[in-house]
Design an enzyme around this catalytic site. Structure first.
Site, PDB file in Angstrom:
ATOM      1  N   PRO A 311       0.852  -1.185   0.000  1.00  0.00           N
ATOM      2  CA  PRO A 311       0.000   0.000   0.000  1.00  0.00           C
ATOM      3  C   PRO A 311       0.891   1.240   0.000  1.00  0.00           C
ATOM      4  O   PRO A 311       1.851   1.307   0.768  1.00  0.00           O
ATOM      5  CB  PRO A 311      -0.793  -0.115   1.313  1.00  0.00           C
ATOM      6  CG  PRO A 311      -0.063  -1.109   2.149  1.00  0.00           C
ATOM      7  CD  PRO A 311       0.780  -1.952   1.258  1.00  0.00           C
ATOM      8  N   CYS A 396       2.180   2.666  10.348  1.00  0.00           N
ATOM      9  CA  CYS A 396       2.196   4.082   9.977  1.00  0.00           C
ATOM     10  C   CYS A 396       2.972   4.900  11.007  1.00  0.00           C
ATOM     11  O   CYS A 396       2.638   4.896  12.189  1.00  0.00           O
ATOM     12  CB  CYS A 396       0.766   4.601   9.835  1.00  0.00           C
ATOM     13  SG  CYS A 396       0.740   6.299   9.261  1.00  0.00           S
ATOM     14  N   ARG A 521       9.003   0.835  -2.553  1.00  0.00           N
ATOM     15  CA  ARG A 521       9.748   1.781  -3.387  1.00  0.00           C
ATOM     16  C   ARG A 521      10.335   1.130  -4.626  1.00  0.00           C
ATOM     17  O   ARG A 521      10.476   1.775  -5.669  1.00  0.00           O
ATOM     18  CB  ARG A 521      10.838   2.451  -2.544  1.00  0.00           C
ATOM     19  CG  ARG A 521      10.278   3.399  -1.491  1.00  0.00           C
ATOM     20  CD  ARG A 521      11.339   3.755  -0.487  1.00  0.00           C
ATOM     21  NE  ARG A 521      11.896   2.563   0.109  1.00  0.00           N
ATOM     22  CZ  ARG A 521      13.091   2.471   0.681  1.00  0.00           C
ATOM     23  NH1 ARG A 521      13.857   3.534   0.750  1.00  0.00           N
ATOM     24  NH2 ARG A 521      13.517   1.342   1.208  1.00  0.00           N
TER      25      ARG A 521
HETATM   26  C1  LIG Z   1       5.310   6.929  -0.976  1.00  0.00           C
HETATM   27  C2  LIG Z   1       5.063   5.916   0.078  1.00  0.00           C
HETATM   28  C3  LIG Z   1       3.789   5.771   0.600  1.00  0.00           C
HETATM   29  C4  LIG Z   1       3.542   4.797   1.567  1.00  0.00           C
HETATM   30  N1  LIG Z   1       2.266   4.619   2.022  1.00  0.00           N
HETATM   31  C5  LIG Z   1       1.994   3.581   2.866  1.00  0.00           C
HETATM   32  C6  LIG Z   1       0.659   3.287   3.242  1.00  0.00           C
HETATM   33  O1  LIG Z   1      -0.304   3.944   2.842  1.00  0.00           O
HETATM   34  N2  LIG Z   1       0.463   2.230   4.064  1.00  0.00           N
HETATM   35  C7  LIG Z   1       1.490   1.457   4.545  1.00  0.00           C
HETATM   36  O2  LIG Z   1       1.260   0.505   5.274  1.00  0.00           O
HETATM   37  N3  LIG Z   1       2.755   1.730   4.204  1.00  0.00           N
HETATM   38  C8  LIG Z   1       3.031   2.752   3.363  1.00  0.00           C
HETATM   39  N4  LIG Z   1       4.316   2.988   2.966  1.00  0.00           N
HETATM   40  C9  LIG Z   1       5.381   2.087   3.442  1.00  0.00           C
HETATM   41  C10 LIG Z   1       5.586   0.936   2.434  1.00  0.00           C
HETATM   42  O3  LIG Z   1       4.412   0.195   2.248  1.00  0.00           O
HETATM   43  C11 LIG Z   1       6.701  -0.001   2.858  1.00  0.00           C
HETATM   44  O4  LIG Z   1       6.361  -0.615   4.059  1.00  0.00           O
HETATM   45  C12 LIG Z   1       8.035   0.722   3.030  1.00  0.00           C
HETATM   46  O5  LIG Z   1       8.264   1.655   2.019  1.00  0.00           O
HETATM   47  C13 LIG Z   1       9.198  -0.274   3.039  1.00  0.00           C
HETATM   48  O6  LIG Z   1       9.263  -0.987   1.840  1.00  0.00           O
HETATM   49  P1  LIG Z   1      10.360  -0.672   0.700  1.00  0.00           P
HETATM   50  O7  LIG Z   1      11.694  -0.705   1.348  1.00  0.00           O
HETATM   51  O8  LIG Z   1      10.130  -1.749  -0.322  1.00  0.00           O
HETATM   52  O9  LIG Z   1      10.059   0.705   0.203  1.00  0.00           O
HETATM   53  C14 LIG Z   1       4.595   3.971   2.033  1.00  0.00           C
HETATM   54  C15 LIG Z   1       5.880   4.138   1.508  1.00  0.00           C
HETATM   55  C16 LIG Z   1       6.127   5.086   0.543  1.00  0.00           C
HETATM   56  C17 LIG Z   1       7.511   5.222  -0.019  1.00  0.00           C
END
Ligand SMILES: Cc1cc2nc3c(=O)[nH]c(=O)nc-3n(C[C@H](O)[C@H](O)[C@H](O)COP(=O)(O)O)c2cc1C
Length: 650
Positions: A311, A396, A521
């Site tokens: 998400p 969050c 990301r």
């Molecule tokens: C732009 C953006 C928006 C995000 N929005 C949410 C969200 O709405 N809900 C959530 O649980 N995590 C949110 N996250 C966190 C990601 O879901 C994820 O847990 C976090 O980025 C780590 O994963 P990654 O290293 O693959 O980026 C968001 C992250 C980014 C970068």
């Protein structure tokens, strides 16, 4: 959070290897022949920008617009920000703290974009919607009723073909469409093409009648109240599910809001949920109905081994998810929605629940701090939308949510957390999942202690983002800890999340024993990552292929947000937010060592063609230039500052 109004902290990223806790910040290893300096990089783009459009850009500009005008003249940027959307470096030590704050992940003081709803040059919707016979407001209507006058002030079309007309044979935006020339007849009538294809029905939209009832607080949440009463007396047993005629019909895919049980019954106008007394039916019961009345189990969620697109507030919108689905994402989830806003019937919050037909395994994510609102919201969604699971965001980190006891804070509010999970689980027919972080503080891991509880409370699956709230993105995700948590969660499936940007990263992540991998990301930087993982290869995608992806996004955006001015500008803003991440991708052919890692900052480089260089720019003005190739020129006084400082490296 409401579409277009969300605030989520995507903090600046730091460097290091996947799996290490104390990472070294790296620089992407680009082949020396492509390296350049900041000055030369910008000079190159500036010079190209001044030129007449090259063949390449002519080919990609649907409106044939002259792209030569330097955007810097037209684009205002926020005070205290450099042109590339980053905070100016503090000159004096006293300003350092302030600058540090500004350099963190969010651009909190972004300019407020004035809604165009009350634009006096807007045509009255009664003249656009063919079903609306006359203007309801009569003389009091603030919009234009003279189509001729409207057309005189309407800006030029942005392109010769309308994606809605091309796809469906009819454009619902009629004369207000910014590509209207494609479907207006000689008398200005909105043409309909032969062989008209029905636009897919909006799934998970908010029914007007339901919205009114929510606004008037006329809904009675029977099932939730029962569950909450039980909870206040002590822990509840596992969920029981009485099947009803309603549920049987839902299982067949009938839209739930049209169902006789959800329709607001004048005898019982304030009730939603299954009847507690004798079953109400739409008509006489058939044998088939009786078969459906058998008690059935809660629906299962089997997504082990699947690739889960995280998400993503703002960026994980429906058009973006469509792109990721095409590249092989298996599971998708809506952007985080605030349960109290949903309970109030806020249109923009409900927009976050919308689902495209291609999203075959789809969930929605909720945020909330209290058992009563979360349980009621779960009951509401259970009856009104089509989803395969509901997720609670317990990861969050943002203050707004945390200070109210929601998001990460729930990890330290065990009693409330338990009531929320048990209560929601009791009223949902679909599985309940939970997204966690490692903990709140950097060195105090909590997840391994919570996982056995979550399993007992009835969570069907947990996703663990391997960082604490305090860490945000300043350290790499701790996959060793995620591995430890797999055992603690057993037999409940645990998905791992953090820093996956290549198939090698995904393979290493899978070796920890997780049931599956969630990608955030990585998908924003390269949505084709899902294909790379499935095909176990690196894809040296060309700049024109990348532009094609962006073009598809804008087409999906116009379909989703509309092809009138408002829809075009909304599409542009979401495209720009995405471009603020996309610029960090380094093309495979330019790298000395593969794969690119998520913590590696790309140095200045010139790509293999102009477009590749333009796409590497971290300047907002250059992202706008890309948006203009696809959506025509920005309106006068256009202001853009990305919500997430994805281009900022701490
Ligand atoms: C732009 C953006 C928006 C995000 N929005 C949410 C969200 O709405 N809900 C959530 O649980 N995590 C949110 N996250 C966190 C990601 O879901 C994820 O847990 C976090 O980025 C780590 O994963 P990654 O290293 O693959 O980026 C968001 C992250 C980014 C970068």
């Amino acid at each position: 959070m409401a579409e277009g109004a969300a605030e989520v902290s995507a903090e600046s990223d730091d460097a290091g290897d996947l799996g290490t806790v104390e990472p070294e910040r790296g620089v992407a290893p680009i082949k020396p022949q492509y390296l350049t300096t900041k000055e030369q990089f910008h000079e190159f783009l500036e010079a190209k920008g001044q030129e007449k459009p090259s063949q390449e850009s002519e080919a990609v500009d649907p409106a044939g617009n002259d792209l030569a005008e330097p955007e810097a003249k037209r684009i205002r940027l926020e005070d205290g920000q450099t042109e590339d959307g980053q905070a100016e470096e503090a000159a004096k030590p006293g300003e350092q703290l302030q600058a540090q704050k500004r350099a963190r992940g969010q651009n909190k003081c972004r300019p407020h974009v004035k809604p165009t709803h009350y634009d006096k040059n807007k045509l009255c919707p009664s003249l656009v919607q063919e079903s609306a016979a006359r203007c309801f407001y009569g003389d009091r209507c603030r919009f234009l009723h003279d189509v001729g006058h409207y057309l005189e002030t309407k800006p030029a079309d942005l392109g010769p073909s309308c994606v809605l007309f091309e796809t469906f044979g009819r454009c619902p935006y009629g004369v207000t469409c910014r590509f209207a020339g494609a479907h207006l007849g000689p008398e200005g009538q909105n043409l309909v093409r032969e062989g008209l294809i029905q636009a897919p029905p909006i799934r998970n939209g908010l029914d007007k009648a339901l919205q009114q009832q929510l606004r008037k607080r006329k809904i009675h949440f029977k099932r939730a109240e029962q569950a909450l009463r039980q909870l206040s007396r002590g822990p509840m047993p596992g969920p029981t599910h009485e099947a009803t005629v309603l549920e049987g019909r839902e299982a067949e895919g009938a839209p739930r809001q049209d169902n006789c049980d959800i329709q607001l019954d004048p005898q019982e106008p304030d009730t939603i949920g299954p009847p507690s007394g004798p079953l109400r039916t739409c008509g006489p019961l058939t044998d088939e109905d009786v078969v459906r009345l058998r008690p059935r189990e809660k629906r299962r969620l089997d997504i082990s081994g699947k690739l889960y697109l995280a998400p993503l507030t703002t960026c994980g919108n429906l058009p973006f998810r469509r792109i990721c689905k095409r590249f092989g994402a298996d599971v998708t989830c809506g952007e985080m929605a605030v349960c109290t806003n949903l309970l109030q019937g806020q249109t923009s919050e409900w927009a976050l629940l919308r689902r495209h037909p291609c999203e075959d395994i789809f969930g929605v994510q909720l945020e909330g701090a209290f058992p009563d609102t979360m349980t009621k919201c779960a009951e509401l969604l259970n009856r009104t939308i089509e989803v395969d699971f509901v997720d609670i965001n317990v990861g969050c980190p943002i203050d707004l949510v945390f200070k109210k006891g929601g998001g990460c804070a729930l990890m330290n509010r065990l009693a409330k957390f338990q009531q929320i999970v048990r209560g929601m689980n009791q009223v949902l027919d679909v599985p309940l999942t939970v997204k966690l972080r490692t903990g709140v503080q950097e060195r105090v891991n909590l997840a391994h202690r919570l996982l056995p509880d979550l399993r007992d409370w009835g969570a069907a699956l947990v996703t663990l983002h391997g960082r604490s709230r305090e860490q945000r993105y300043t350290k790499l995700a701790d996959w060793q800890y995620i591995e430890q948590c797999v055992a603690a969660a057993h037999p409940m499936p645990l998905f791992g999340n953090g820093d996956v940007l290549s198939y090698e990263d995904a393979n290493r992540a899978r070796q920890t024993g997780v049931a599956g991998v969630m990608i955030a990301r990585g998908a924003l930087l390269k949505p084709w990552l899902f294909t790379e993982i499935k095909e176990q290869r690196h894809w040296d995608i060309s700049s024109s292929e990348r532009l094609d992806i962006l073009r598809d996004f804008t087409h999906y955006g116009l379909e989703h947000w509309g092809s009138d001015t408002q829809g075009v500008e909304k599409t542009r803003r979401f495209l720009l937010e995405w471009l603020s991440f996309l610029c960090r991708y380094v093309p495979v052919g330019l790298l000395e060592r593969l794969p690119q890692r998520i913590n590696e900052r790309p140095p200045y480089y010139l790509g293999r063609d102009y477009l590749e260089t333009l796409m590497a720019s971290q300047k907002a003005a250059d992202w706008i230039r890309i948006s203009e190739m696809l959506l025509g020129p920005v309106p006068p006084n256009f202001v853009f500052l990305p919500k997430h400082k994805a281009n900022a490296y701490k």
